[in-house]
Scaffold this active site. Structure first.
Site, PDB file in Angstrom:
ATOM      1  CG  ASN A 145       2.984   4.483   1.909  1.00 57.48           C
ATOM      2  OD1 ASN A 145       3.758   4.145   1.021  1.00 57.48           O
ATOM      3  ND2 ASN A 145       2.309   3.620   2.645  1.00 57.48           N
ATOM      4  CB  THR A 146       3.978  10.609   5.095  1.00 58.06           C
ATOM      5  OG1 THR A 146       2.623  10.200   5.199  1.00 58.06           O
ATOM      6  CG2 THR A 146       4.074  12.111   5.293  1.00 58.06           C
ATOM      7  CB  SER A 156       3.703   5.577   7.344  1.00 56.17           C
ATOM      8  OG  SER A 156       3.305   5.598   5.986  1.00 56.17           O
ATOM      9  CG  ASN A 190      -0.369   0.629   2.429  1.00 55.90           C
ATOM     10  OD1 ASN A 190      -0.416   1.854   2.588  1.00 55.90           O
ATOM     11  ND2 ASN A 190       0.246  -0.166   3.299  1.00 55.90           N
ATOM     12  CE  LYS A 241       2.659   0.092  12.922  1.00 58.35           C
ATOM     13  NZ  LYS A 241       1.268  -0.064  12.513  1.00 58.35           N
ATOM     14  CG  ASN A 290       4.287   1.181   9.594  1.00 61.07           C
ATOM     15  OD1 ASN A 290       3.598   0.732   8.672  1.00 61.07           O
ATOM     16  ND2 ASN A 290       4.006   2.315  10.207  1.00 61.07           N
ATOM     17  CG  PHE A 298      -0.449   9.071   7.298  1.00 60.62           C
ATOM     18  CD1 PHE A 298      -0.370   7.705   7.522  1.00 60.62           C
ATOM     19  CD2 PHE A 298       0.497   9.887   7.919  1.00 60.62           C
ATOM     20  CE1 PHE A 298       0.627   7.167   8.316  1.00 60.62           C
ATOM     21  CE2 PHE A 298       1.500   9.358   8.716  1.00 60.62           C
ATOM     22  CZ  PHE A 298       1.568   8.005   8.902  1.00 60.62           C
TER      23      PHE A 298
HETATM   24  C1  LIG Z   1      -3.541  -0.853   3.605  1.00 55.81           C
HETATM   25  C2  LIG Z   1      -2.731  -0.625   4.849  1.00 55.81           C
HETATM   26  C3  LIG Z   1      -2.807   0.591   5.487  1.00 55.81           C
HETATM   27  C4  LIG Z   1      -2.044   0.822   6.646  1.00 55.81           C
HETATM   28  N1  LIG Z   1      -2.145   2.012   7.280  1.00 55.81           N
HETATM   29  C5  LIG Z   1      -1.438   2.225   8.429  1.00 55.81           C
HETATM   30  C6  LIG Z   1      -1.573   3.436   9.139  1.00 55.81           C
HETATM   31  O1  LIG Z   1      -2.345   4.320   8.773  1.00 55.81           O
HETATM   32  N2  LIG Z   1      -0.805   3.596  10.247  1.00 55.81           N
HETATM   33  C7  LIG Z   1       0.050   2.630  10.726  1.00 55.81           C
HETATM   34  O2  LIG Z   1       0.704   2.824  11.745  1.00 55.81           O
HETATM   35  N3  LIG Z   1       0.170   1.459  10.070  1.00 55.81           N
HETATM   36  C8  LIG Z   1      -0.552   1.241   8.948  1.00 55.81           C
HETATM   37  N4  LIG Z   1      -0.433   0.051   8.293  1.00 55.81           N
HETATM   38  C9  LIG Z   1       0.545  -0.936   8.801  1.00 55.81           C
HETATM   39  C10 LIG Z   1      -0.089  -1.981   9.713  1.00 55.81           C
HETATM   40  O3  LIG Z   1      -0.618  -1.410  10.872  1.00 55.81           O
HETATM   41  C11 LIG Z   1       0.961  -3.031  10.093  1.00 55.81           C
HETATM   42  O4  LIG Z   1       1.970  -2.414  10.865  1.00 55.81           O
HETATM   43  C12 LIG Z   1       1.588  -3.700   8.897  1.00 55.81           C
HETATM   44  O5  LIG Z   1       0.642  -3.917   7.892  1.00 55.81           O
HETATM   45  C13 LIG Z   1       2.248  -5.022   9.247  1.00 55.81           C
HETATM   46  O6  LIG Z   1       1.303  -5.913   9.796  1.00 55.81           O
HETATM   47  P1  LIG Z   1       0.547  -7.060   8.948  1.00 55.81           P
HETATM   48  O7  LIG Z   1       1.596  -7.851   8.240  1.00 55.81           O
HETATM   49  O8  LIG Z   1      -0.231  -7.842   9.956  1.00 55.81           O
HETATM   50  O9  LIG Z   1      -0.341  -6.355   7.993  1.00 55.81           O
HETATM   51  C14 LIG Z   1      -1.187  -0.193   7.139  1.00 55.81           C
HETATM   52  C15 LIG Z   1      -1.132  -1.424   6.482  1.00 55.81           C
HETATM   53  C16 LIG Z   1      -1.886  -1.662   5.351  1.00 55.81           C
HETATM   54  C17 LIG Z   1      -1.801  -2.993   4.673  1.00 55.81           C
END
Ligand SMILES: Cc1cc2nc3c(=O)[nH]c(=O)nc-3n(C[C@H](O)[C@H](O)[C@H](O)COP(=O)(O)O)c2cc1C
Length: 337
Positions: free
Chosen positions: A167-168, A165, A100, A201, A230, A104
């Site tokens: 993405n910012t 993140s 992704n 985080k 993350n 934000f």
């Molecule tokens: C589509 C998407 C959006 C996410 N948005 C955020 C976010 O806004 N803030 C954040 O701290 N992590 C965000 N994450 C990261 C997740 O919270 C997590 O740290 C990461 O996906 C790893 O865990 P997983 O393998 O269980 O998905 C996002 C992940 C995905 C897939």
């Protein structure tokens, strides 16, 4: 269906019919068999919802009635922002992973605050994940975190500083100790006024050399703990952060490192996230000294069944080890099998 559309539709259904849907999916726990204390917070189950799925706190009522032991909403920024252009969410079905580059996208602090105020989560733990706006300069970043802390500390159970993140643009630059120190220092007064557990985080992509001092800093400033991790960057796949099984190895390595570093500090928690997709991942984390984890991607691919599966495996582990609660199991996890 386009992954983001599917996601929006699901959240909108969850937010409109929380009661019916959570009953259909089931999963309310009627005992304290699975609860654990993460710092001072009582999680009813050792698996929480990771940030990013309910960015705008629209489905707290629904998630609170599932097996999730804690629900983390956000990332919320002070002002609303649209995020990056679409498409920005991609599936790798065979690899049970996502990429992704959302950036934000969220409705901003005022709307998220109202949504939280209007929700009813019972005694389910609520975390709120905080990020800076894209337009906020690096020098002013601390102001965003201070204003968000002030707004959300009274309505959450824990808060998370998110500087990880991918993405910012420039956000991950805030992960250096000198820049984090500015943020932590600027939060001191608000934290005194409204104390609430505060987590950081982190990304799985930093070197251990860089993360070591960050862990020290987080402890020096009495943070509640670290959320590791993350998403990870894999340039071969394109822009954005990779989650799910593809980020599992990197996340695990980072978790192992952080847990090793804080092993002597009983007041400091490590919440594990990144590629956790089955009970064995949780077991491995427990064996390393961790307690609570979060999931996002495995929940998307496996649905709420993953929580049921983990619960069933916990039941088996309790029987195998002749104990009746998860707390007892974790007390002697070194000997457990
Ligand atoms: C589509 C998407 C959006 C996410 N948005 C955020 C976010 O806004 N803030 C954040 O701290 N992590 C965000 N994450 C990261 C997740 O919270 C997590 O740290 C990461 O996906 C790893 O865990 P997983 O393998 O269980 O998905 C996002 C992940 C995905 C897939």
């Amino acid at each position: 269906m386009d992954p983001e559309k599917a996601h929006e539709l699901t959240i909108s259904l969850f937010s409109r019919f929380p009661g019916i849907l959570s009953k259909m999916i089931g999963g309310e726990l009627d005992s304290s068999k699975y609860n654990i204390f993460v710092g001072d917070l009582n999680w009813s189950f050792p698996v929480g919802l990771a940030a990013g799925l309910d960015k705008n706190a629209q489905a707290i009522d629904f998630f609170s009635h599932t097996l999730f032991g804690a629900v983390e909403v956000g990332t919320v920024t002070p002002k609303p922002q649209p995020g990056n252009p679409k498409p920005r969410m991609f599936r790798y079905i065979d690899e049970e992973s996502l990429r992704n580059r959302m950036g934000f996208n969220n409705l901003g602090a005022d709307v998220v605050f109202k949504n939280i105020k209007n929700s009813s989560r019972g005694d389910k733990v609520l975390g709120i994940n905080l990020g800076k706006n894209k337009v906020t300069t690096e020098v002013d970043a601390y102001k965003d975190y201070v204003s968000l802390y002030k707004k959300f500390a009274p309505v959450g159970d824990y808060l998370v500083i998110n500087v990880s993140s991918p993405n910012t643009p420039g956000l991950r630059d805030l992960q250096s100790t000198d820049k984090l120190k500015i943020i932590f220092e600027s939060l001191i007064d608000e934290r005194k006024k409204t104390p609430i557990p505060l987590y950081l985080k982190i990304s799985p992509d930093q070197s251990f050399e860089d993360v070591g001092p960050i862990i020290e800093l987080a402890q020096d400033f009495n943070l509640a703990g670290i959320i590791a991790t993350n998403t990870t960057i894999m340039e071969s796949r394109g822009a954005g952060g990779i989650s799910g099984r593809l980020c599992s190895e990197k996340s695990k390595a980072m978790r192992r490192f952080v847990l090793g570093r804080v092993a002597g500090n009983k007041h400091f928690q490590v919440i594990g996230v990144g590629g956790i997709s089955e009970f064995s991942d949780l077991w491995e984390f427990w064996k390393l000294g961790g307690k609570a984890v979060q999931i996002y991607t495995s929940f998307i691919f496996q649905g709420p069944g993953i929580l049921e599966d983990i619960k069933n495996e916990i039941d088996k582990a309790l029987i195998r080890n002749q104990v009746s609660t998860l707390n007892e199991l974790l007390e002697n996890i070194d000997q457990a099998e």
